[in-house]
Design an enzyme around this catalytic site. Structure first.
Site, PDB file in Angstrom:
ATOM      1  N   LYS A   1      18.438 -32.413  24.759  1.00 33.70           N
ATOM      2  CA  LYS A   1      16.827 -31.406  25.370  1.00 33.70           C
ATOM      3  C   LYS A   1      16.183 -32.901  26.559  1.00 33.70           C
ATOM      4  O   LYS A   1      15.319 -34.095  25.155  1.00 33.70           O
ATOM      5  CB  LYS A   1      15.816 -30.938  24.074  1.00 33.70           C
ATOM      6  CG  LYS A   1      14.703 -30.242  25.552  1.00 33.70           C
ATOM      7  CD  LYS A   1      13.459 -29.184  24.938  1.00 33.70           C
ATOM      8  CE  LYS A   1      12.446 -31.179  24.510  1.00 33.70           C
ATOM      9  NZ  LYS A   1      11.533 -31.303  25.948  1.00 33.70           N
TER      10      LYS A   1
ATOM     11  N   GLY B   1       9.334 -39.610  19.939  1.00 33.61           N
ATOM     12  CA  GLY B   1       7.999 -39.458  20.741  1.00 33.61           C
ATOM     13  C   GLY B   1       7.160 -39.568  19.781  1.00 33.61           C
ATOM     14  O   GLY B   1       6.307 -40.148  19.665  1.00 33.61           O
ATOM     15  N   SER B   2       5.812 -38.130  20.315  1.00 35.04           N
ATOM     16  CA  SER B   2       4.601 -38.288  19.527  1.00 35.04           C
ATOM     17  C   SER B   2       4.828 -38.138  17.516  1.00 35.04           C
ATOM     18  O   SER B   2       5.874 -37.936  17.558  1.00 35.04           O
ATOM     19  CB  SER B   2       4.134 -37.386  20.037  1.00 35.04           C
ATOM     20  OG  SER B   2       4.077 -36.192  19.307  1.00 35.04           O
TER      21      SER B   2
ATOM     22  N   ILE C   1       4.510 -34.636  16.726  1.00 32.83           N
ATOM     23  CA  ILE C   1       6.073 -33.504  17.200  1.00 32.83           C
ATOM     24  C   ILE C   1       6.556 -34.546  15.591  1.00 32.83           C
ATOM     25  O   ILE C   1       7.942 -33.895  15.424  1.00 32.83           O
ATOM     26  CB  ILE C   1       6.257 -34.430  18.425  1.00 32.83           C
ATOM     27  CG1 ILE C   1       5.278 -33.159  19.241  1.00 32.83           C
ATOM     28  CG2 ILE C   1       7.933 -33.324  18.133  1.00 32.83           C
ATOM     29  CD1 ILE C   1       4.553 -31.694  19.276  1.00 32.83           C
ATOM     30  N   GLY C   2       6.847 -35.691  15.742  1.00 35.88           N
ATOM     31  CA  GLY C   2       7.690 -36.024  14.290  1.00 35.88           C
ATOM     32  C   GLY C   2       7.549 -35.516  13.446  1.00 35.88           C
ATOM     33  O   GLY C   2       7.957 -35.092  12.606  1.00 35.88           O
TER      34      GLY C   2
ATOM     35  N   GLU D   1      11.872 -41.955  15.848  1.00 37.31           N
ATOM     36  CA  GLU D   1      10.691 -43.039  16.624  1.00 37.31           C
ATOM     37  C   GLU D   1       9.494 -42.435  17.390  1.00 37.31           C
ATOM     38  O   GLU D   1       9.640 -41.758  18.647  1.00 37.31           O
ATOM     39  CB  GLU D   1      11.802 -43.749  17.484  1.00 37.31           C
ATOM     40  CG  GLU D   1      11.191 -45.651  18.005  1.00 37.31           C
ATOM     41  CD  GLU D   1      10.140 -45.524  19.186  1.00 37.31           C
ATOM     42  OE1 GLU D   1       8.703 -45.246  18.604  1.00 37.31           O
ATOM     43  OE2 GLU D   1      10.426 -45.375  20.134  1.00 37.31           O
TER      44      GLU D   1
ATOM     45  N   CYS E   1       6.044 -47.334  24.075  1.00 39.04           N
ATOM     46  CA  CYS E   1       6.073 -47.528  22.274  1.00 39.04           C
ATOM     47  C   CYS E   1       5.373 -48.521  21.832  1.00 39.04           C
ATOM     48  O   CYS E   1       4.920 -48.713  20.716  1.00 39.04           O
ATOM     49  CB  CYS E   1       6.754 -46.802  21.422  1.00 39.04           C
ATOM     50  SG  CYS E   1       8.236 -47.037  21.907  1.00 39.04           S
TER      51      CYS E   1
ATOM     52  N   GLU F   1      -2.721 -44.275  18.989  1.00 38.63           N
ATOM     53  CA  GLU F   1      -2.055 -44.523  20.541  1.00 38.63           C
ATOM     54  C   GLU F   1      -2.114 -44.693  21.474  1.00 38.63           C
ATOM     55  O   GLU F   1      -2.737 -43.358  21.821  1.00 38.63           O
ATOM     56  CB  GLU F   1      -0.553 -44.592  20.398  1.00 38.63           C
ATOM     57  CG  GLU F   1       0.293 -44.824  21.330  1.00 38.63           C
ATOM     58  CD  GLU F   1       2.251 -44.708  20.892  1.00 38.63           C
ATOM     59  OE1 GLU F   1       3.054 -45.529  21.135  1.00 38.63           O
ATOM     60  OE2 GLU F   1       2.492 -43.507  19.889  1.00 38.63           O
TER      61      GLU F   1
END
Length: 503
Positions: A192, A245-246, A249-250, A267, A303, A403
């Site tokens: 995706k 990603g964020s 979401i992780g 990550e 990041c 961040e």
């Protein structure tokens, strides 16, 4: 003059994006689509399909059938090696085209797309590197611990069906870091891409098909995280999720993985410090390196960028002066203009978020040295924020801890080595760090004490054969090198007696 990317859209022959499932391109089952708006101009670039739950089910089922068939997972090592090498060469041949498509996706300037870490060449090197692991990583044959006449062995086997979820900011490298080791290990994939970097990824997929990848081995579902990503991470027939990603979401992925104990690689970003000691080889170069990473190319939407500069008080003013000079030279505009070196923020939501952090920094008492506003004029239709530098920042403040993902640098003074290390480690993140010093012993001494995954000493470079990832809440696992390959395998232990006697 009004900024536009439409002529480039026409010259690149942008295609309407479709799903790729079981070797076939096609629309979503319900016909849903997404219109991508260019972050520099606000123009509609093109449409692509938005997968629904039924599309994700079909993609996962295709990947499962392909895996169980063994046509890739059990193929000869030479077959996998040749496909991956062939693909690496195709990427290099189409590098200019892919850089153009990325500029239409996320507006990263074509000038910056030639820099190694964000280049098509780096992605090609990742595929070449992992092709080399196909016939080299195995298990062990061990002597029997209890004695006797039997064999004790272990094997590495592909983990199965992988859901690979990409961010928008570095589609070339992140595609390679997930897809290359997974394919090298023999896995099948449902990919995706981000809805903000889809067209460049779809072209990468077309080239991988051209390289000879069997049908069903790689499947692509496009669209936003809801519903596409959610359907993938909760799917019971996905064996592993690899996500960049964020942090929010992780954490959701970790929760979703619990039901079937999916393997997970994450990550999740960082608040990486640059530690600038008074004996740095060149203070001006250190400032240019730090400010460049926060403002050039991705405009701080990276990041691992050193968004905190911890600077020794003896060179603090010198660093700030050089940082201002570097920031003043950053240029914005048409991403296809070779004189443009930085991008807008990816969407209006991120623009408002970054501007909110800037106001928070002012309110908390940090000194705004330069920048801090949205850019206007011919850039008014885009999501542009100029290079922003805050000085005299408290390390406990919001802009030093969270961040921001924008062109905002927080500069924090320190007095000695111990204080610098304490400040550097005082964060929930632990992705990367930069060290600027002429003292080799200090460089290694401080590196060992920093709680981060990757450290650059007087510079920083991504290498395809080195592991990359973070400590603490910057993620789980590593991408790159042998560790990445092994993350897409399971270990199996086999014991066999060599006589008819019981073990």
């Amino acid at each position: 003059m009004t900024l536009t990317v439409q002529p480039h859209r026409e010259s690149l022959g942008l295609k309407t994006g479709q799903l790729y499932i079981d070797g076939q391109w096609g629309p979503a089952k319900d016909g849903a689509t997404w219109t991508h708006q260019h972050p520099a101009t606000g123009e509609a670039v093109g449409d692509f399909a938005v997968a629904g739950v039924a599309d994700v089910d079909s993609a996962v089922a295709a990947a499962r059938r392909a895996f169980e068939s063994g046509k890739w997972s059990n193929s000869r090592a030479g077959v996998r090696i040749s496909v991956l090498h062939r693909y690496a060469n195709l990427l290099r041949e189409h590098a200019d085209e892919l850089r153009g498509l990325q500029a239409l996706d996320n507006s990263v300037p074509v000038s910056f797309g030639s820099i190694y870490a964000t280049s098509v060449g780096a992605a090609a090197d990742v595929f070449d590197h992992h092709a080399g692991w196909v016939d080299k990583v195995g298990g062990q044959t061990l002597p029997p611990y209890q004695g006797g006449d039997h064999l004790a062995m272990s094997f590495r086997e592909p983990i199965g069906v992988v859901a690979a979820i990409l961010p928008w900011n570095a589609p070339f490298l992140l595609f390679a870091q997930k897809v290359a080791p997974a394919l090298a290990a023999g896995c099948t994939i449902v990919l995706k891409p981000s809805e903000y970097a889809t067209f460049s990824v779809l072209r990468m997929v077309e080239l991988l098909i051209e390289a000879g990848l069997p049908e069903g081995t790689l499947n692509v579902v496009t669209g936003p995280g809801d519903p596409v990503g959610e359907a993938l991470i909760t799917h019971p027939d996905v064996d592993k999720v690899s996500f960049t990603g964020s942090r929010a979401i992780g954490k959701r992925i970790v929760e979703a993985s619990a039901g079937t104990l999916k393997r997970v690689s994450l990550e999740l970003g960082g608040k990486s410090p640059a530690l600038v000691f008074a004996d740095a080889p060149n203070i001006g170069l250190a400032a240019a390196t730090v400010v460049g990473a926060v403002t050039m190319g991705l405009s701080g939407q990276a990041c691992v960028a050193n968004t905190r500069a911890l600077v020794h008080r003896d060179v603090y003013d010198e660093f700030l002066a050089a940082a201002q000079g570097m920031a003043a030279g950053v240029t914005y505009g048409d991403p296809f203009d070779p004189g443009v070196i930085s991008s807008p923020l990816i969407n209006e939501r991120q623009l408002e978020r970054v501007l909110g952090y800037i106001e928070r920094g002012k309110a908390e008492g940090a000194r705004l040295v330069t920048g801090g506003e949205r850019l206007g004029g011919e850039l008014a239709s885009g999501n542009f924020v100029g290079p922003t530098i805050f000085a005299d920042v408290e390390n406990s403040s919001t802009i030093a801890q969270e961040e921001i993902f924008g062109p905002v640098l927080a500069v924090v003074p320190f007095s000695d080595e111990d204080e610098a290390i304490r400040l550097a480690n005082d964060t929930e993140y632990g992705l990367g760090a930069g060290l600027f010093t002429s003292d080799v012993q200090r460089a290694f001494r401080v590196s060992r004490r920093l709680r981060v995954g990757t450290i650059g000493i007087n510079g920083f470079q991504i290498e395809p054969h080195l592991p990359f990832g973070g400590f603490k809440q910057s993620g789980l696992g590593r991408e790159g090198g042998q560790s990445a390959f092994e993350a897409y395998t399971e270990l199996k232990t086999v014991m066999m007696p060599l006589t008819d006697e019981m073990m």
